[in-house]
Every structure is written in C-alpha cells, then in structure tokens.
Design a protein around this motif. Structure first.
Motif, mmCIF file in Angstrom:
data_model
loop_
_atom_site.group_PDB
_atom_site.id
_atom_site.type_symbol
_atom_site.label_atom_id
_atom_site.label_comp_id
_atom_site.label_asym_id
_atom_site.label_seq_id
_atom_site.Cartn_x
_atom_site.Cartn_y
_atom_site.Cartn_z
ATOM 1 N N HIS A 568 49.391 -35.308 -24.861
ATOM 2 C CA HIS A 568 48.504 -36.219 -25.160
ATOM 3 C C HIS A 568 48.631 -37.261 -25.915
ATOM 4 C CE1 HIS A 568 44.639 -38.350 -27.015
ATOM 5 N NE2 HIS A 568 44.197 -37.471 -26.044
ATOM 6 N N PRO A 569 48.609 -38.744 -24.823
ATOM 7 C CA PRO A 569 49.120 -39.993 -25.241
ATOM 8 C C PRO A 569 49.443 -40.057 -26.263
ATOM 9 C CG PRO A 569 47.204 -40.229 -24.147
ATOM 10 C CD PRO A 569 46.769 -38.605 -23.973
ATOM 11 N N GLU A 570 48.180 -39.744 -27.119
ATOM 12 C CA GLU A 570 48.077 -40.326 -28.561
ATOM 13 C C GLU A 570 49.722 -38.719 -29.748
ATOM 14 O OE1 GLU A 570 47.174 -42.674 -30.351
ATOM 15 O OE2 GLU A 570 46.070 -43.024 -28.499
ATOM 16 N N ALA A 571 49.648 -38.243 -28.901
ATOM 17 C CA ALA A 571 50.710 -36.918 -29.929
ATOM 18 C C ALA A 571 51.890 -37.456 -30.432
ATOM 19 C CB ALA A 571 50.945 -36.352 -29.151
ATOM 20 N N LYS A 572 52.409 -37.647 -31.355
ATOM 21 C CA LYS A 572 53.174 -38.320 -31.878
ATOM 22 C C LYS A 572 54.630 -37.678 -32.291
ATOM 23 C CE LYS A 572 50.860 -41.934 -34.022
ATOM 24 N NZ LYS A 572 50.069 -41.738 -32.625
ATOM 25 N N TRP A 573 54.465 -36.653 -32.343
ATOM 26 C CA TRP A 573 56.015 -35.035 -32.398
ATOM 27 C C TRP A 573 55.572 -34.700 -31.115
ATOM 28 C CZ3 TRP A 573 59.730 -33.726 -36.035
ATOM 29 C CH2 TRP A 573 59.595 -34.647 -37.276
ATOM 30 N N ILE A 574 56.709 -34.306 -29.799
ATOM 31 C CA ILE A 574 55.937 -33.628 -29.310
ATOM 32 C C ILE A 574 57.545 -32.728 -28.677
ATOM 33 C CG2 ILE A 574 55.994 -33.122 -26.372
ATOM 34 C CD1 ILE A 574 55.035 -36.570 -26.691
ATOM 35 N N LEU A 575 56.805 -31.144 -29.050
ATOM 36 C CA LEU A 575 58.425 -30.190 -28.939
ATOM 37 C C LEU A 575 58.209 -29.033 -28.048
ATOM 38 C CD1 LEU A 575 56.783 -29.746 -32.210
ATOM 39 C CD2 LEU A 575 59.349 -30.138 -32.029
ATOM 40 N N PRO A 576 59.321 -28.853 -27.050
ATOM 41 C CA PRO A 576 59.847 -27.959 -26.254
ATOM 42 C C PRO A 576 58.286 -26.682 -26.429
ATOM 43 C CG PRO A 576 61.700 -28.881 -26.572
ATOM 44 C CD PRO A 576 60.569 -28.627 -28.356
ATOM 45 N N LEU A 577 58.396 -25.857 -25.860
ATOM 46 C CA LEU A 577 56.999 -25.124 -25.525
ATOM 47 C C LEU A 577 57.306 -23.620 -24.578
ATOM 48 C CD1 LEU A 577 54.760 -23.561 -26.896
ATOM 49 C CD2 LEU A 577 53.422 -24.343 -24.651
ATOM 50 N N ASP A 578 58.125 -22.767 -24.950
ATOM 51 C CA ASP A 578 58.330 -21.538 -23.826
ATOM 52 C C ASP A 578 57.242 -21.524 -22.829
ATOM 53 O OD1 ASP A 578 60.353 -22.085 -25.408
ATOM 54 O OD2 ASP A 578 60.280 -19.601 -25.730
ATOM 55 N N THR A 579 57.642 -21.196 -21.552
ATOM 56 C CA THR A 579 56.244 -20.672 -20.790
ATOM 57 C C THR A 579 56.481 -18.909 -21.088
ATOM 58 O OG1 THR A 579 58.156 -19.828 -18.999
ATOM 59 C CG2 THR A 579 57.002 -21.518 -18.943
ATOM 60 N N PHE A 580 55.739 -18.366 -20.747
ATOM 61 C CA PHE A 580 55.992 -16.456 -20.587
ATOM 62 C C PHE A 580 57.318 -15.766 -20.321
ATOM 63 C CE2 PHE A 580 54.381 -15.065 -17.101
ATOM 64 C CZ PHE A 580 53.342 -15.661 -16.573
ATOM 65 N N TYR A 581 57.868 -16.377 -18.964
ATOM 66 C CA TYR A 581 59.182 -16.582 -18.970
ATOM 67 C C TYR A 581 60.642 -16.152 -20.227
ATOM 68 C CZ TYR A 581 56.884 -16.562 -13.760
ATOM 69 O OH TYR A 581 55.408 -16.213 -13.206
ATOM 70 N N GLU A 582 60.059 -16.941 -20.338
ATOM 71 C CA GLU A 582 60.893 -17.072 -21.448
ATOM 72 C C GLU A 582 60.570 -16.733 -23.212
ATOM 73 O OE1 GLU A 582 60.641 -21.739 -21.426
ATOM 74 O OE2 GLU A 582 60.999 -21.047 -19.029
ATOM 75 N N LYS A 583 59.704 -16.065 -23.074
ATOM 76 C CA LYS A 583 59.575 -15.961 -24.444
ATOM 77 C C LYS A 583 59.430 -14.434 -24.468
ATOM 78 C CE LYS A 583 55.629 -18.410 -24.719
ATOM 79 N NZ LYS A 583 53.591 -18.947 -25.506
ATOM 80 N N ARG A 584 59.832 -13.678 -25.897
ATOM 81 C CA ARG A 584 59.652 -12.145 -26.748
ATOM 82 C C ARG A 584 58.470 -12.244 -27.215
ATOM 83 N NH1 ARG A 584 65.640 -11.938 -28.188
ATOM 84 N NH2 ARG A 584 66.261 -11.033 -26.063
ATOM 85 N N GLY A 585 58.125 -11.066 -27.450
ATOM 86 C CA GLY A 585 56.801 -10.917 -28.080
ATOM 87 C C GLY A 585 55.571 -9.166 -26.813
ATOM 88 N N THR A 586 54.254 -9.490 -27.655
ATOM 89 C CA THR A 586 53.362 -9.138 -26.969
ATOM 90 C C THR A 586 52.345 -9.866 -26.961
ATOM 91 O OG1 THR A 586 52.690 -7.507 -29.201
ATOM 92 C CG2 THR A 586 54.280 -6.889 -28.521
#
Ligand code: SF4
Ligand code: FES
Length: 666
Positions: A568-586
């Motif tokens: 969002h243009p107003e976001a002050k902190w932009i952090l990298p997010l994994d796609t489901f190809y890069e995640k581990r979990g359930t």
C-alpha cells in the motif's frame, strides 16, 4: 466397495477388489503390464491392445484392462506368446511415429520409449515414407500439440469429454488417416489443460511453460501442496538447482485424485518470477537496516509506540498454520493486539455449527456414497476447481444426480439434473425450503425449475451438499442454521454438508480461532471507530476507500509483500514475504485435512521468512516462540483435535502418476 478376492499373477498370489480391472490389480501388485489407453483416473477403453496377457482357461490372449478381477484367475504376463504379441503391437505404434526422441519433451518419462527399449526391438522393418503431420501447434494458453507423435490412445479425448465437459479434443478420420485434432482456430478453454501433458503417454501434448526447459533426470522433486485455493491439492514441485520448472500432481484420493487445475499448476510464474522484494524497505527512513536483527529491533521499537489495544495484525489467505500461531502469540504479547483473518462472519458461524453437528461431511467417503449432490452458491470452476473433475467423474461413471443452486451459470449445464437460479435475498427462501424438506414437509413449486429440484432434494437417499461461504451473508445465517439443525434431527446419515471456505488456509485459522481473532470484515469498522492505530499486514492489501483514507493517519503501518509494488502506498515498513513455494509448514484444507507444505526452492530473502522474523520479533517483545516450523507445529497441535501431534505423523501420499508408471516399468 466390492469384496477382495484372490488371484495369481505370474505365480504371485495377489488380492484385489472383485470387478476391478485386472491391469490395475497387476500394477498395484508391482507387476508390469505395458499399456497406453488405460489410465486409472480416466478408466478403461480397450483400444491400444498393448496390455495383453495369458489367462489360464481362456483360449486367446486377453487385454488385461478389460478383464474384471475374479476369484481364482491365473494370469501370465510374461509368456513367450504375450511378449511376441506385445512386440508386434508396439511395432505398429512405431510405424509412423517420428524419430525425434532426442529433442522430444517427453524424453526420459515416455512410456513408448520405455516399452520399446524393454522390448529390445530397435530396428524398423518399415520401408515406406512415414506419414507426416503438423508439429508444434499451439492449441491453448498452456498446451502445444505435435500431431505426428500421437498414438491415438484417446486419453486426452476422454479426459476433455468426461472430466471437463468440453469436447475440445477429438479424433477424426479412420484407419491410417486417424488423427487427433482441435477444430480449426479453436483453442482449449477448460481450466485443466495441464493434465493433458501428464496423461498423454507420448510427447504429443506438452506444456508450453515447461517445453525445452529441463530433462526429468536433471531435476529434483519436492512433495508439497498447492496454496492457490482451500482444497490444497497434493503436488510435486520440480526444480533444477534453485529454479522451479513445473508442478505436477501427487495422487491423493482424499483431495485431488490425479489432477491439478491450471490456476494452481501455472501459478508458478506470477509467484516466483518478476522482481521479488529481497530486503526490507522503510520509506522515508533514509537507508534500510543492514541486518535482520536490526530490522526486528527497529520494528519492535515502533510497535511499542502504538497505544495499548490498538495494534491490528492482518493475515492473508496464504498464511500457514504455524505463521498464524506465531502472529497470534505476538498479538497477545505486544500491546494486547488483535488479529484479523480472511474469513467471513457467516463462514465462522456455520463452521462452528457444523463442527458440532452430525451432518458435517466426512469427505470424500460420504460424497462417494451419495447418489445425489447439491452444490449451493458457488461456481466450483472459479473457487475450488479440482472438485469439478471429481464431480464430473461421479456423474459419468457412478450416475450421481447433481443439482445446483446459485448464479445463472454454475458450469454443469450439460450434466445437472436440476438448477435453480437464486442469489442474494432469494437464497433465504431456498434455505427455508431446504429446512421444510428436512422436516418432511412438501415444498410447493413456484416455477418449472422448482418442480424439478424440490422432489430430487426430498429423496430419502444420502444427499451430499457443498455449501459455499459466498452464500453465508448475514441475513441468511439464521435460515442456514435452522436448516442444518433440522437436517441433524431428521436423520444424521441422510445429509452431509461440506463447507467450502474461500481463503486457502481458512480452516486452519478457524481451528485456532480465539477471542483475539476477528473476521477481516470487522477491520474497517474498527478503523472508523478509531480503535486501530497500528497495522501489521501479512500479504496484499485489498484497496477500499475507507482503508485508503485512514491508512495515512496510522502510527505504524507495516506490510509483508512478495514484491514492493504490491505494498500500500502508505505502508512505512515493507518486509519481504515468502510465497507458498518457499514456505515450510502446514495448511488445513476446507475439509479439515492437515497437509504438509515444504520449501521447494531457496529463500528469496534469508532471515526474513515470516517464522524466523516473527520469532526474532517475539523475543524482543517478550513472547519467545520457536522459529522452526516443526517446533511451532508441535506447540499448536497440542490442543487441536484431528491434528497429528508431530509434523512427521501427518499422513501424505508419495505417489505420482509418473512414479506409479515408472515403478511398474522399471
Ligand atoms: Fe493419446 Fe496423446 Fe494422442 Fe491424446 S494426443 S490421443 S493423449 S497420444
Ligand atoms: Fe488395455 Fe489399452 S491398456 S487395451
């Protein structure tokens, strides 16, 4: 299910279901019988004549796919006569087959290539000009047809006719002139075309996305699940070094059977391609932090500045069970925050009702038993695509009666026994009618469609209902609950209801629901009432006027996104997010099945994968949580029924179609 009987194949005593194809019994027992036209997901055709076997007491060789299993059969798959006959059949297949194996995309996973090598027949006796046909013809967004490689097994024709409902592929002409074709200028439009590349036993139908990218023996595979919708199809991701090249299905009878939809299979490019965010961006802050620890420390400082009780954590549909658990723990530890999840209020209420009700479906067992299926409120092809293939198979092969209620076009016009167009307010009347049916009352029909639909639904036979979250708007909820309660009282075994949730991991989030978690729809109202002054958002922001208006005034607005342009243009902190190809979990699918998600490629932003980063943040905010997905899973599974206590205990299929065939060929 028919009873098991004993038979003998090549001297080995084998147990198989009476009436099932002998070929399948043999494959299940690990005994090779070469075949082309038979496919366990599509069924028997009996046209390729390659699966010949000798059966004691029968005067001639039989095609094993067309022989039903019965007690006492004594089968020989390796007699000299059988081998000679098979070799002859193969020779005919090869008469006009082009010799382009070195550059054919099926090389290395081609049954024709394998059977030919096994037969030991390497020289051709054919002295005439081979027939040539058009090559590399684009017949759809994802598929290329090479006509001269086709061996006319008819699998693709049957798949497109019986499973997708669109007869887009056909075989025309006769004898030597027979050829596979797609009508002039027509293209494949069904949403399942990627399966054609899997089922075509030669390189006649190949996937455009994968063509000439890699050979199967060069790649490694990872068993995981697709995160595109809440079915969570079992899949296998193929990668070479760190690059993912394709996704193919794993055989999972309880979810996707043999198939994947194109949306899931080809989601790869948009997800892992393009410019990925690799470092945090802090707009207006000069330079980005140098280390993960520094980012976590600065963000923790910012979080502490938000007034107590006014920090909102928002998660999108792709959040894993482990990430959701971490976010909840953090929300509790930091400033008494709340978590907003992508589930509707109606979805929550009906999920809760069904959880305690005897009419909750046991999928797929109760679907398999039901002679009638009702789809309520959703065009499955859009939201839960692979279910379409299962249902079409049931209608074609088990004569299941299908009724749809919802929008004008539910996608089953050609096979449904009845359809009611009812959307919005008209649905409330439908739920009242269903309630009356469950009470044993006769519902008067107001039009032709109702004359057909109400009697079908009044059956005493088991009825399976797919109830879409889309129709659970506030005015309908009371009527839905009343209907479910009547259904449970009348006969708990007659009706089974499966709730189709929209968000990929909605069921997993509902399993962990608590007072701290709210439906996403509550967020706008809370923002307007000034109850939210800090936002931490995992995933893309749906843009709404209210949100856009208030976002600027937030004391803290952080967002995790895969690409910076998604923030969002107003976001002050932009952090990298994994796609489901890069995640581990359930993930937990919409039927409550817990499934493992494995990382298929390297991390795009090491240290910033949500579990690790949230764990670092929670340590700074006084809520120590583990960062390894397995350890988080063990914590969250402690109190949840239906969740195995260790991640390694989660049942999963390891079989794929290629594995299945290769296992019996080699
Ligand atoms: Fe069989 Fe492939 Fe030909 Fe279709 S294109 S008939 S799947 S060989
Ligand atoms: Fe039996 Fe084709 S697999 S005839």
């Amino acid at each position: 299910m028919s009873p098991k009987v004993n038979l003998k194949i090549d001297g080995k005593v084998v147990q198989a279901e009476a009436g099932s194809p002998l070929l399948q019994a043999s494959l299940d027992a690990g005994i090779e019988i070469p075949h082309f036209c038979y496919h366990p997901g599509i069924g028997v055709e009996g046209s390729c004549r390659l699966c010949l076997v000798d059966i004691k007491g029968m005067p001639k060789m039989q095609t094993s796919c067309t022989v039903p299993v019965k007690e006492g059969l004594d089968v020989n798959t390796q007699s000299d006569a059988v081998k000679k006959a098979r070799k002859g059949v193969l020779e005919f297949f090869l008469l006009h087959h082009p010799l382009d194996c070195p550059f054919c995309d099926k090389g290395g996973e081609c049954p024709l290539q394998n059977f030919t090598l096994d037969s030991g027949q390497f020289a051709s006796r054919f002295e005439f000009q081979k027939t040539h046909r058009p090559k590399h013809q684009i017949i759809g967004d994802h598929i290329i047809l090479d006509k001269e490689r086709c061996i006319l097994c008819n699998r693709c024709v049957r798949f497109s006719r019986d499973f997708t409902g669109r007869e887009e592929l056909q075989i025309r002409n006769r004898g030597a002139g027979s050829e596979i074709f797609v009508p002039e200028n027509a293209q494949l439009t069904n949403g399942f075309t990627g399966n054609l590349a899997d089922i075509c036993p030669v390189g006649a139908l190949t996937a455009r996305e994968f063509r000439f990218k890699a050979r199967p023996w060069e790649m490694k595979t990872v068993d995981t699940v697709c995160g595109e919708c809440s079915l969570g199809c079992s899949a296998q991701v193929w990668r070479k070094e760190d690059k993912i090249f394709r996704m193919t299905p794993r055989i999972e009878p309880a979810v996707n059977e043999w198939w994947l939809c194109d949306r899931g299979r080809f989601s790869l490019d948009p997800l892992v391609g393009g410019e990925r965010l690799q470092q945090p961006l802090i707009p207006g802050n000069g330079s980005a932090p140098q280390t993960v620890e520094e980012t976590a420390r600065l963000l923790a400082q910012e979080i502490r500045r938000v007034p107590e009780g006014s920090l909102a954590w928002i998660v999108d549909s792709s959040v894993t069970n482990e990430e959701f658990y971490q976010v909840k723990s953090l929300a509790k530890a930091a400033l008494n925050g709340r978590v907003f999840a992508p589930v509707s209020r109606g979805g929550i209420e009906i999920w809760e009702t069904l959880r305690k009700s005897s009419v909750r479906a046991d999928f797929p067992a109760s679907l398999d038993r039901a002679p009638t299926v009702l789809i309520l409120g959703e065009r499955l092809e859009n939201d839960h695509p692979v279910l379409v293939l299962r249902l079409r198979r049931q209608v074609h092969f088990h004569r299941t009666q299908m009724v749809t209620i919802g929008g004008e076009n539910m996608g089953f016009d050609d096979i449904e026994a009845g359809h009611l167009t009812a959307e919005g307010e008209r649905l409330e009347r439908v739920f009242h009618a269903l309630d009356r049916i469950e009470k044993g009352e006769t519902v008067p029909a107001k039009n032709k469609a109702e004359e057909i639909v109400w009697p079908i639904l009044s059956t005493d036979q088991p009825l399976f209902v797919f109830l879409s979250e889309h129709v659970l708007s506030d005015p309908n909820i009371a009527a839905v609950k009343k209907w479910l309660s009547s259904a449970a009282q009348r006969s708990p075994r007659r009706i089974s209801v499966a709730l189709l949730l929209s968000a990929s991991n909605a069921h997993g989030m509902l399993d962990q629901w608590s007072d701290r978690v709210r439906p996403f729809s509550d967020l706008e109202e809370e923002i307007q009432r000034g109850k939210v002054q800090g936002l931490l958002w995992m995933g893309r922001t749906p843009s709404t006027p209210i949100f856009d208006e208030y976002a600027r005034g937030m004391r803290l607005f952080g967002q995790w996104v895969t690409r910076s342009g998604e923030a969002h243009p107003e976001a002050k902190w932009i952090l990298p997010l994994d796609t489901f190809y890069e995640k581990r979990g359930t993930y937990t699918n919409t039927f409550g099945r817990v499934q493992r998600l494995r990382r298929s490629t390297r991390r795009i932003a090491p240290g910033y994968e949500p579990l690790t980063f949230l764990s670092a943040l929670s340590a700074l905010l006084g809520a120590a949580t583990p960062k390894e997905a397995g350890a988080v899973y063990e914590d969250l599974a402690q109190d949840l029924t239906g969740y195995p206590k260790k991640v390694t205990e989660i049942p999963e299929s390891t079989r794929t179609y290629a594995h299945y065939e290769r296992a019996v060929w080699r």
